[in-house]
Design a protein around this motif. Structure first.
Motif, PDB file in Angstrom:
ATOM      1  N   SER A  95       0.805  -1.225   0.000  1.00  0.00           N
ATOM      2  CA  SER A  95       0.000   0.000   0.000  1.00  0.00           C
ATOM      3  C   SER A  95       0.836   1.272   0.000  1.00  0.00           C
ATOM      4  CB  SER A  95      -0.938   0.007   1.212  1.00  0.00           C
ATOM      5  OG  SER A  95      -1.818  -1.086   1.156  1.00  0.00           O
ATOM      6  N   LYS A  96       1.971   1.239   0.702  1.00  0.00           N
ATOM      7  CA  LYS A  96       2.790   2.439   0.838  1.00  0.00           C
ATOM      8  C   LYS A  96       3.606   2.741  -0.417  1.00  0.00           C
ATOM      9  CE  LYS A  96       3.186   2.064   5.875  1.00  0.00           C
ATOM     10  NZ  LYS A  96       4.111   1.944   7.040  1.00  0.00           N
ATOM     11  N   ASN A  97       3.542   1.849  -1.415  1.00  0.00           N
ATOM     12  CA  ASN A  97       4.324   2.048  -2.638  1.00  0.00           C
ATOM     13  C   ASN A  97       3.670   3.006  -3.628  1.00  0.00           C
ATOM     14  OD1 ASN A  97       5.823   0.054  -1.460  1.00  0.00           O
ATOM     15  ND2 ASN A  97       5.443  -1.510  -2.988  1.00  0.00           N
ATOM     16  N   PHE A  98       2.439   3.417  -3.326  1.00  0.00           N
ATOM     17  CA  PHE A  98       1.661   4.188  -4.295  1.00  0.00           C
ATOM     18  C   PHE A  98       1.283   5.553  -3.726  1.00  0.00           C
ATOM     19  CE2 PHE A  98       0.601  -0.359  -4.420  1.00  0.00           C
ATOM     20  CZ  PHE A  98       1.144  -0.683  -5.651  1.00  0.00           C
ATOM     21  N   THR A 156      -3.741   4.471  -3.347  1.00  0.00           N
ATOM     22  CA  THR A 156      -3.915   3.496  -2.264  1.00  0.00           C
ATOM     23  C   THR A 156      -5.352   3.510  -1.752  1.00  0.00           C
ATOM     24  OG1 THR A 156      -1.595   3.659  -1.581  1.00  0.00           O
ATOM     25  CG2 THR A 156      -3.150   2.857   0.071  1.00  0.00           C
ATOM     26  N   ALA A 157      -5.931   4.718  -1.655  1.00  0.00           N
ATOM     27  CA  ALA A 157      -7.320   4.845  -1.196  1.00  0.00           C
ATOM     28  C   ALA A 157      -8.281   4.173  -2.170  1.00  0.00           C
ATOM     29  CB  ALA A 157      -7.678   6.310  -1.014  1.00  0.00           C
ATOM     30  N   VAL A 158      -8.009   4.288  -3.470  1.00  0.00           N
ATOM     31  CA  VAL A 158      -8.839   3.633  -4.475  1.00  0.00           C
ATOM     32  C   VAL A 158      -8.728   2.113  -4.337  1.00  0.00           C
ATOM     33  CG1 VAL A 158      -9.187   3.255  -6.950  1.00  0.00           C
ATOM     34  CG2 VAL A 158      -8.741   5.563  -6.095  1.00  0.00           C
ATOM     35  N   PHE A 159      -7.495   1.621  -4.197  1.00  0.00           N
ATOM     36  CA  PHE A 159      -7.305   0.182  -3.986  1.00  0.00           C
ATOM     37  C   PHE A 159      -8.108  -0.293  -2.771  1.00  0.00           C
ATOM     38  CE2 PHE A 159      -2.806   0.381  -6.016  1.00  0.00           C
ATOM     39  CZ  PHE A 159      -3.347   0.196  -7.266  1.00  0.00           C
ATOM     40  N   MET A 211      -9.128  -3.548 -13.467  1.00  0.00           N
ATOM     41  CA  MET A 211      -8.934  -2.227 -12.899  1.00  0.00           C
ATOM     42  C   MET A 211      -9.678  -2.143 -11.564  1.00  0.00           C
ATOM     43  SD  MET A 211      -7.099  -0.175 -14.819  1.00  0.00           S
ATOM     44  CE  MET A 211      -6.326  -0.338 -16.437  1.00  0.00           C
ATOM     45  N   PRO A 212      -9.152  -1.398 -10.581  1.00  0.00           N
ATOM     46  CA  PRO A 212      -7.937  -0.586 -10.645  1.00  0.00           C
ATOM     47  C   PRO A 212      -6.662  -1.351 -10.309  1.00  0.00           C
ATOM     48  CG  PRO A 212      -8.977  -0.282  -8.520  1.00  0.00           C
ATOM     49  CD  PRO A 212      -9.870  -1.222  -9.287  1.00  0.00           C
ATOM     50  N   PHE A 213      -6.772  -2.659  -9.974  1.00  0.00           N
ATOM     51  CA  PHE A 213      -5.629  -3.365  -9.396  1.00  0.00           C
ATOM     52  C   PHE A 213      -4.438  -3.520 -10.339  1.00  0.00           C
ATOM     53  CE2 PHE A 213      -9.346  -4.876  -6.963  1.00  0.00           C
ATOM     54  CZ  PHE A 213      -8.971  -4.386  -5.720  1.00  0.00           C
ATOM     55  N   VAL A 214      -4.691  -3.622 -11.653  1.00  0.00           N
ATOM     56  CA  VAL A 214      -3.563  -3.751 -12.577  1.00  0.00           C
ATOM     57  C   VAL A 214      -2.720  -2.484 -12.614  1.00  0.00           C
ATOM     58  CG1 VAL A 214      -4.547  -5.542 -14.057  1.00  0.00           C
ATOM     59  CG2 VAL A 214      -5.071  -3.156 -14.502  1.00  0.00           C
ATOM     60  N   LEU A 215      -3.250  -1.403 -12.070  1.00  0.00           N
ATOM     61  CA  LEU A 215      -2.460  -0.174 -11.984  1.00  0.00           C
ATOM     62  C   LEU A 215      -1.488  -0.230 -10.809  1.00  0.00           C
ATOM     63  CD1 LEU A 215      -5.148   2.508 -12.867  1.00  0.00           C
ATOM     64  CD2 LEU A 215      -3.552   1.287 -14.367  1.00  0.00           C
ATOM     65  N   GLY A 216      -1.412  -1.383 -10.166  1.00  0.00           N
ATOM     66  CA  GLY A 216      -0.408  -1.618  -9.130  1.00  0.00           C
ATOM     67  C   GLY A 216       0.750  -2.455  -9.637  1.00  0.00           C
ATOM     68  N   ASP A 217       0.803  -2.706 -10.960  1.00  0.00           N
ATOM     69  CA  ASP A 217       1.888  -3.499 -11.546  1.00  0.00           C
ATOM     70  C   ASP A 217       3.221  -2.760 -11.446  1.00  0.00           C
ATOM     71  OD1 ASP A 217       0.065  -5.417 -12.169  1.00  0.00           O
ATOM     72  OD2 ASP A 217       0.106  -5.108 -14.342  1.00  0.00           O
ATOM     73  N   ASP A 218       4.299  -3.527 -11.551  1.00  0.00           N
ATOM     74  CA  ASP A 218       5.644  -2.939 -11.526  1.00  0.00           C
ATOM     75  C   ASP A 218       5.872  -2.091 -12.779  1.00  0.00           C
ATOM     76  OD1 ASP A 218       6.213  -4.228  -9.153  1.00  0.00           O
ATOM     77  OD2 ASP A 218       7.132  -5.966 -10.136  1.00  0.00           O
ATOM     78  N   GLY A 219       6.769  -1.126 -12.657  1.00  0.00           N
ATOM     79  CA  GLY A 219       7.161  -0.317 -13.808  1.00  0.00           C
ATOM     80  C   GLY A 219       6.224   0.811 -14.148  1.00  0.00           C
ATOM     81  N   ILE A 220       5.301   1.158 -13.226  1.00  0.00           N
ATOM     82  CA  ILE A 220       4.313   2.202 -13.479  1.00  0.00           C
ATOM     83  C   ILE A 220       4.698   3.497 -12.773  1.00  0.00           C
ATOM     84  CG2 ILE A 220       1.935   2.897 -12.932  1.00  0.00           C
ATOM     85  CD1 ILE A 220       1.005   0.142 -13.574  1.00  0.00           C
TER      86      ILE A 220
END
Length: 269
Positions: free
Chosen positions: A42-45, A50-53, A132-141
């Protein structure tokens, strides 16, 4: 005396052996427990992301899942989409064709020329919109604040999502996520398509996420509506897609499912 000494030695050895065995078992249990622990990212975004997730069940909950299955409603027969959430291997089954991705190659099996698209492009297209929205937590974004989206009298805050060089098949794609200020739930998704041109694009398509379904602790979409969108103005609904028979599970799917079917299986499709 010698017998007593020998007895003490045997008993001591037995106790020590049991303690060592117990220690080894405890170590294995602890090791397995550590393997099963899913870290909280969670803290990576950005805080808003994070609130949306969280509003959709949390990124940690999503990370616990291994397999996502949904059916895309179609008058000619539903499409069943199966995705390994860790490897992103995919399989799409219909009564007219089977399409998949095994991690290296995208493949297509059909008796007729019903499917005329590009298997590499299509194998994860609907999955990406659906997850969505979880794929927006992928690496490299990368995330940066975007201008708000105004629909009627309602204003939706937004973020622009871009990718690092070499990330995925279309690293020049951009996404724009817009969310409700009160519920924090995702409401709109803007996106560009660069798969075919390999060049950046200013043309943005817009999807409205109109309703949701709670599945195994995650809030996932039931209906996607493509809206007319030009120069920041949101227009009428152009088309919509509906999703049914949704499952998301911690159970892993065999990698064999994502391999291209053997020649003899083709004849049955």
């Amino acid at each position: 005396m010698k017998k007593l000494t020998l007895l003490v030695f045997v008993v001591s050895s037995f106790i020590a052996c049991k303690q060592e065995t117990k220690s080894n078992k405890e170590s294995i249990v602890k090791e397995n427990a550590q393997e099963q622990t899913i870290p909280d990212r969670s803290k990576n975004f950005p805080k808003d992301i994070t609130a949306v997730f969280k509003a959709h069940g949390g990124i940690q909950k999503f990370d616990q899942m291994n397999t996502l299955t949904f059916e895309l409603s179609n008058p000619e027969g539903n499409e069943t989409h199966i995705t390994d959430l860790k490897t992103r291997h995919a399989r799409i089954e219909t009564n007219k064709f089977v399409l998949g991705f095994d991690g290296n190659d995208a493949w297509l099996v059909q008796d007729s020329a019903y499917f005329k698209g590009n298997p590499r492009f299509y194998h994860n297209l609907m999955f990406y919109f659906y997850a969505m929205p979880f794929v927006l937590g992928d690496d490299g974004i990368s995330y940066e604040k975007a201008d708000d989206l105004k629909v009627g009298e309602i204003v939706y805050p937004g973020y622009k999502i871009s990718y690092g060089d070499g990330v995925g098949d279309s690293p020049k794609d951009n996404y724009f996520i817009y969310f409700d200020k009160d519920s924090q739930q995702m409401k709109y998704l803007g996106y560009t398509v660069t798969f075919f041109s390999k060049e950046s694009s200013e043309k943005i398509s817009l999807i409205e996420y109109s309703d949701w379904d709670k599945v195994n602790g995650l809030l996932l979409p039931k209906t996607l509506k493509w809206r007319k969108y030009q120069d920041g103005v949101v227009g009428e609904v152009k088309s919509e897609r509906n999703f049914v028979n949704i499952t998301v599970s911690e159970e892993k799917t065999s990698s064999l499912l994502f391999k291209k079917p053997a020649e003899e299986i083709k004849k049955t499709l």
